[in-house]
Write a protein that holds these residues in place. Structure first.
Motif, mmCIF file in Angstrom:
data_model
loop_
_atom_site.group_PDB
_atom_site.id
_atom_site.type_symbol
_atom_site.label_atom_id
_atom_site.label_comp_id
_atom_site.label_asym_id
_atom_site.label_seq_id
_atom_site.Cartn_x
_atom_site.Cartn_y
_atom_site.Cartn_z
ATOM 1 N N LYS A 22 0.829 -1.205 0.000
ATOM 2 C CA LYS A 22 0.000 0.000 0.000
ATOM 3 C C LYS A 22 0.865 1.256 0.000
ATOM 4 O O LYS A 22 0.640 2.172 -0.794
ATOM 5 N N VAL A 23 1.857 1.306 0.860
ATOM 6 C CA VAL A 23 2.721 2.486 0.932
ATOM 7 C C VAL A 23 3.503 2.646 -0.374
ATOM 8 O O VAL A 23 3.600 3.747 -0.922
ATOM 9 N N ILE A 24 4.046 1.557 -0.897
ATOM 10 C CA ILE A 24 4.785 1.618 -2.162
ATOM 11 C C ILE A 24 3.863 2.070 -3.293
ATOM 12 O O ILE A 24 4.238 2.893 -4.123
ATOM 13 N N GLU A 53 11.213 3.841 0.132
ATOM 14 C CA GLU A 53 10.843 2.755 -0.775
ATOM 15 C C GLU A 53 11.904 1.668 -0.834
ATOM 16 O O GLU A 53 11.570 0.496 -0.970
ATOM 17 N N THR A 54 13.168 2.030 -0.736
ATOM 18 C CA THR A 54 14.233 1.023 -0.710
ATOM 19 C C THR A 54 14.035 0.101 0.482
ATOM 20 O O THR A 54 14.079 -1.131 0.347
ATOM 21 N N ILE A 55 13.786 0.675 1.637
ATOM 22 C CA ILE A 55 13.560 -0.119 2.852
ATOM 23 C C ILE A 55 12.317 -0.991 2.698
ATOM 24 O O ILE A 55 12.337 -2.189 2.994
ATOM 25 N N LEU A 56 11.234 -0.397 2.210
ATOM 26 C CA LEU A 56 9.985 -1.140 2.049
ATOM 27 C C LEU A 56 10.130 -2.278 1.049
ATOM 28 O O LEU A 56 9.615 -3.386 1.274
ATOM 29 N N ASN A 57 10.834 -2.034 -0.043
ATOM 30 C CA ASN A 57 11.028 -3.088 -1.038
ATOM 31 C C ASN A 57 11.891 -4.224 -0.488
ATOM 32 O O ASN A 57 11.642 -5.396 -0.795
#
Length: 174
Positions: free
Chosen positions: A15-17, A156-160
């Motif tokens: 969702k955040v991405i 986004e790097t962390i989330l991915n």
């Protein structure tokens, strides 16, 4: 939506991405608020017009810039609030502190920009004064888009990375 299981956490991360992707492609506003990078693209567009405007057009550009900065402020407030509520169980204490610190830095810079744009009076200024005011506003506004984009990119790097780890964990279960 509450973090918990891997499936729930993956849903939150996706969702955040996805919010960031939607924002980056400058798709319509969702509801009554703007999210961070969608507002960033509106800000960039208005800012570009501001930097190239004449004395006559600057007052109208200032009003448009005021609206955009206000929308950006509200959108970031809502987006950051969502992240700060939903991400702590996944991010942990230290990473969350770093995220909140960056949110605060961005909001402080935005507050500075908002103050500059709303408190600068252009009426009655001669050309030299007008150019000085324009320069002051450009200095404050110039770093804001890069600051927001840099933050979103790190996030986004962390989330991915988390998404990949969770998907691998989920696949190994099945």
């Amino acid at each position: 939506m509450r973090p918990g299981s891997i499936v729930d956490n993956l849903t939150i991360i996706r969702k955040v991405i996805e919010e960031h992707r939607i924002i980056r492609t400058h798709v319509k506003l969702v509801g009554d608020s703007m999210n961070d990078l969608e507002a960033f693209f509106s800000l960039q567009k208005v800012y570009a017009g501001w930097t190239q405007s004449s004395k006559e057009g600057m007052i109208a550009k200032q009003e448009k810039l005021q609206q955009t900065v206000s929308s950006l402020s509200e959108g970031l407030k809502n987006h950051f609030g969502f992240e700060e509520k939903i991400l702590p169980p996944m991010f942990g204490e230290l990473l969350m502190q770093a995220l909140i610190f960056e949110h605060q830095e961005i909001m402080n810079k935005l507050s500075e920009a908002k103050s500059m744009v709303f408190n600068t009076r252009l009426e009655g200024l001669d050309q030299k004064e007008l150019l000085a005011k324009k320069w002051d506003i450009q200095q404050v506004m110039g770093s804001l888009p890069q600051m927001i984009e840099g933050h979103a990119s790190k996030e986004e790097t962390i989330l991915n990375m988390m998404k990949k780890a969770m998907e691998n964990k989920e696949q190994s279960k099945g």
